[in-house]
Motif scaffolding. Structure first.
Motif, PDB file in Angstrom:
ATOM      1  N   PRO A 213       8.639   3.156 -13.076  1.00 14.81           N
ATOM      2  CA  PRO A 213       8.218   4.531 -13.400  1.00 14.81           C
ATOM      3  C   PRO A 213       6.725   4.623 -13.752  1.00 14.81           C
ATOM      4  CG  PRO A 213      10.316   4.074 -14.430  1.00 14.81           C
ATOM      5  CD  PRO A 213       9.823   2.765 -13.871  1.00 14.81           C
ATOM      6  N   LEU A 214       6.187   3.610 -14.417  1.00 12.06           N
ATOM      7  CA  LEU A 214       4.762   3.613 -14.729  1.00 12.06           C
ATOM      8  C   LEU A 214       3.911   3.374 -13.484  1.00 12.06           C
ATOM      9  CD1 LEU A 214       4.767   1.767 -18.166  1.00 12.06           C
ATOM     10  CD2 LEU A 214       4.414   4.206 -17.727  1.00 12.06           C
ATOM     11  N   VAL A 215       4.453   2.620 -12.513  1.00 12.72           N
ATOM     12  CA  VAL A 215       3.758   2.462 -11.229  1.00 12.72           C
ATOM     13  C   VAL A 215       3.609   3.825 -10.572  1.00 12.72           C
ATOM     14  CG1 VAL A 215       3.951   1.567  -8.860  1.00 12.72           C
ATOM     15  CG2 VAL A 215       4.403   0.057 -10.794  1.00 12.72           C
ATOM     16  N   GLN A 216       4.690   4.586 -10.558  1.00  8.56           N
ATOM     17  CA  GLN A 216       4.673   5.921  -9.950  1.00  8.56           C
ATOM     18  C   GLN A 216       3.575   6.781 -10.586  1.00  8.56           C
ATOM     19  OE1 GLN A 216       7.371   7.072  -7.577  1.00  8.56           O
ATOM     20  NE2 GLN A 216       5.640   8.368  -7.102  1.00  8.56           N
ATOM     21  N   MET A 217       3.474   6.745 -11.905  1.00  6.91           N
ATOM     22  CA  MET A 217       2.452   7.540 -12.589  1.00  6.91           C
ATOM     23  C   MET A 217       1.052   7.016 -12.276  1.00  6.91           C
ATOM     24  SD  MET A 217       4.351   8.548 -16.219  1.00  6.91           S
ATOM     25  CE  MET A 217       3.400   7.373 -17.104  1.00  6.91           C
ATOM     26  N   ALA A 218       0.897   5.685 -12.243  1.00 10.10           N
ATOM     27  CA  ALA A 218      -0.425   5.098 -11.983  1.00 10.10           C
ATOM     28  C   ALA A 218      -0.884   5.366 -10.560  1.00 10.10           C
ATOM     29  CB  ALA A 218      -0.381   3.588 -12.257  1.00 10.10           C
ATOM     30  N   VAL A 219       0.026   5.346  -9.582  1.00 13.68           N
ATOM     31  CA  VAL A 219      -0.326   5.615  -8.198  1.00 13.68           C
ATOM     32  C   VAL A 219      -0.915   7.022  -8.075  1.00 13.68           C
ATOM     33  CG1 VAL A 219       0.643   6.049  -5.892  1.00 13.68           C
ATOM     34  CG2 VAL A 219       1.227   3.957  -7.112  1.00 13.68           C
ATOM     35  N   LYS A 220      -0.349   7.958  -8.805  1.00 13.14           N
ATOM     36  CA  LYS A 220      -0.843   9.334  -8.753  1.00 13.14           C
ATOM     37  C   LYS A 220      -2.153   9.496  -9.525  1.00 13.14           C
ATOM     38  CE  LYS A 220       3.680  11.287  -8.123  1.00 13.14           C
ATOM     39  NZ  LYS A 220       4.781  12.059  -8.685  1.00 13.14           N
ATOM     40  N   ASP A 221      -2.413   8.593 -10.453  1.00  9.98           N
ATOM     41  CA  ASP A 221      -3.552   8.720 -11.357  1.00  9.98           C
ATOM     42  C   ASP A 221      -4.830   8.034 -10.859  1.00  9.98           C
ATOM     43  OD1 ASP A 221      -4.743   9.604 -13.787  1.00  9.98           O
ATOM     44  OD2 ASP A 221      -4.480   7.583 -14.607  1.00  9.98           O
ATOM     45  N   VAL A 222      -4.704   6.954 -10.077  1.00 12.42           N
ATOM     46  CA  VAL A 222      -5.911   6.206  -9.665  1.00 12.42           C
ATOM     47  C   VAL A 222      -6.629   6.865  -8.524  1.00 12.42           C
ATOM     48  CG1 VAL A 222      -5.194   3.967 -10.535  1.00 12.42           C
ATOM     49  CG2 VAL A 222      -4.675   4.583  -8.185  1.00 12.42           C
TER      50      VAL A 222
ATOM     51  N   VAL B 184       0.852  -1.183   0.000  1.00 13.69           N
ATOM     52  CA  VAL B 184       0.000   0.000   0.000  1.00 13.69           C
ATOM     53  C   VAL B 184       0.889   1.234   0.000  1.00 13.69           C
ATOM     54  CG1 VAL B 184      -1.815   1.255   1.232  1.00 13.69           C
ATOM     55  CG2 VAL B 184      -1.813  -1.243   1.216  1.00 13.69           C
ATOM     56  N   LEU B 185       0.664   2.116  -0.975  1.00 11.03           N
ATOM     57  CA  LEU B 185       1.482   3.314  -1.144  1.00 11.03           C
ATOM     58  C   LEU B 185       0.625   4.566  -1.121  1.00 11.03           C
ATOM     59  CD1 LEU B 185       3.527   2.052  -4.205  1.00 11.03           C
ATOM     60  CD2 LEU B 185       4.340   2.173  -1.848  1.00 11.03           C
ATOM     61  N   ALA B 186       1.166   5.618  -0.545  1.00 14.26           N
ATOM     62  CA  ALA B 186       0.526   6.927  -0.629  1.00 14.26           C
ATOM     63  C   ALA B 186       0.739   7.467  -2.039  1.00 14.26           C
ATOM     64  CB  ALA B 186       1.145   7.868   0.401  1.00 14.26           C
ATOM     65  N   PRO B 187      -0.143   8.337  -2.515  1.00 18.09           N
ATOM     66  CA  PRO B 187       0.013   8.874  -3.875  1.00 18.09           C
ATOM     67  C   PRO B 187       1.357   9.555  -4.113  1.00 18.09           C
ATOM     68  CG  PRO B 187      -2.153   9.399  -3.027  1.00 18.09           C
ATOM     69  CD  PRO B 187      -1.371   8.788  -1.887  1.00 18.09           C
ATOM     70  N   ASP B 188       1.968  10.099  -3.071  1.00 14.76           N
ATOM     71  CA  ASP B 188       3.248  10.789  -3.237  1.00 14.76           C
ATOM     72  C   ASP B 188       4.451   9.918  -2.863  1.00 14.76           C
ATOM     73  OD1 ASP B 188       2.711  10.709  -0.553  1.00 14.76           O
ATOM     74  OD2 ASP B 188       3.291  12.783  -0.157  1.00 14.76           O
TER      75      ASP B 188
ATOM     76  N   GLY C  19     -10.462   3.129 -10.685  1.00 15.46           N
ATOM     77  CA  GLY C  19      -9.440   2.979  -9.659  1.00 15.46           C
ATOM     78  C   GLY C  19      -8.561   1.763  -9.787  1.00 15.46           C
ATOM     79  N   VAL C  20      -8.465   1.165 -10.973  1.00 15.49           N
ATOM     80  CA  VAL C  20      -7.619  -0.017 -11.172  1.00 15.49           C
ATOM     81  C   VAL C  20      -6.828   0.135 -12.465  1.00 15.49           C
ATOM     82  CG1 VAL C  20      -7.575  -2.535 -11.486  1.00 15.49           C
ATOM     83  CG2 VAL C  20      -9.285  -1.505  -9.983  1.00 15.49           C
ATOM     84  N   ARG C  21      -5.539  -0.127 -12.387  1.00 11.19           N
ATOM     85  CA  ARG C  21      -4.673  -0.171 -13.577  1.00 11.19           C
ATOM     86  C   ARG C  21      -3.988  -1.534 -13.564  1.00 11.19           C
ATOM     87  NH1 ARG C  21      -7.137   3.791 -13.787  1.00 11.19           N
ATOM     88  NH2 ARG C  21      -6.544   5.900 -14.348  1.00 11.19           N
ATOM     89  N   VAL C  22      -4.174  -2.311 -14.619  1.00 11.48           N
ATOM     90  CA  VAL C  22      -3.549  -3.630 -14.711  1.00 11.48           C
ATOM     91  C   VAL C  22      -2.442  -3.610 -15.757  1.00 11.48           C
ATOM     92  CG1 VAL C  22      -5.600  -4.869 -13.939  1.00 11.48           C
ATOM     93  CG2 VAL C  22      -5.253  -4.478 -16.367  1.00 11.48           C
ATOM     94  N   GLY C  23      -1.510  -4.529 -15.627  1.00 13.19           N
ATOM     95  CA  GLY C  23      -0.449  -4.660 -16.611  1.00 13.19           C
ATOM     96  C   GLY C  23       0.542  -3.512 -16.613  1.00 13.19           C
ATOM     97  N   VAL C  24       0.724  -2.861 -15.475  1.00 14.94           N
ATOM     98  CA  VAL C  24       1.688  -1.759 -15.390  1.00 14.94           C
ATOM     99  C   VAL C  24       3.076  -2.366 -15.529  1.00 14.94           C
ATOM    100  CG1 VAL C  24       2.507   0.161 -13.989  1.00 14.94           C
ATOM    101  CG2 VAL C  24       0.077  -0.468 -13.945  1.00 14.94           C
TER     102      VAL C  24
ATOM    103  N   VAL D 140      -2.189  -1.683 -10.005  1.00 14.80           N
ATOM    104  CA  VAL D 140      -2.304  -0.546  -9.093  1.00 14.80           C
ATOM    105  C   VAL D 140      -3.786  -0.304  -8.848  1.00 14.80           C
ATOM    106  CG1 VAL D 140      -1.804   1.907  -8.757  1.00 14.80           C
ATOM    107  CG2 VAL D 140      -0.155   0.455  -9.958  1.00 14.80           C
ATOM    108  N   LYS D 141      -4.179  -0.250  -7.561  1.00  9.89           N
ATOM    109  CA  LYS D 141      -5.582  -0.064  -7.203  1.00  9.89           C
ATOM    110  C   LYS D 141      -5.708   1.046  -6.176  1.00  9.89           C
ATOM    111  CE  LYS D 141      -6.517  -5.025  -7.382  1.00  9.89           C
ATOM    112  NZ  LYS D 141      -7.063  -6.134  -6.594  1.00  9.89           N
TER     113      LYS D 141
END
Length: 99
Positions: free
Chosen positions: A90-99, A48-52, A81-86, A66-67
């Motif tokens: 670096p794409l995780v970082q972007m998806a965390v901020k986006d969901v 579990v990660l904070a958006p930042d 609120g779900v991104r699959v296949g990240v 990423v959920k």
């Protein structure tokens, strides 16, 4: 036979009594996975990660999912609120901020 998830840990069923969460309603995904794991069902590992959060140092195997995590959102896909296949960190970082 189902292949093992790349980030799944080995779970061993406990002989200890299972304590149900004190919730009145739907269980969170985290609580649900905890109960399943206590019953011997293999579940994926979660982080579990904070958006930042800085995820640049993570050493997990891709692909990632990423959920959004919120007690107010029970159907994550309905709110985008779900991104699959990240594919990478670096794409995780972007998806965390986006969901």
């Amino acid at each position: 036979m189902r292949p093992n998830a790349s980030n799944a840990g080995d779970i061993v069923a406990s002989r200890q009594p299972i304590v149900l969460p004190g919730s009145h309603g739907a269980l969170s995904e985290t609580d649900s996975k905890y109960l399943l794991a206590r019953c011997g069902v293999r579940v994926s590992r979660d982080l579990v990660l904070a958006p930042d959060a800085d995820v640049s140092g993570l050493t997990l195997a891709a692909p990632f999912v990423v959920k959004v995590v919120s007690p107010d959102i029970h159907h994550k896909t309905e709110v985008g609120g779900v991104r699959v296949g990240v594919a990478d960190i670096p794409l995780v970082q972007m998806a965390v901020k986006d969901v």
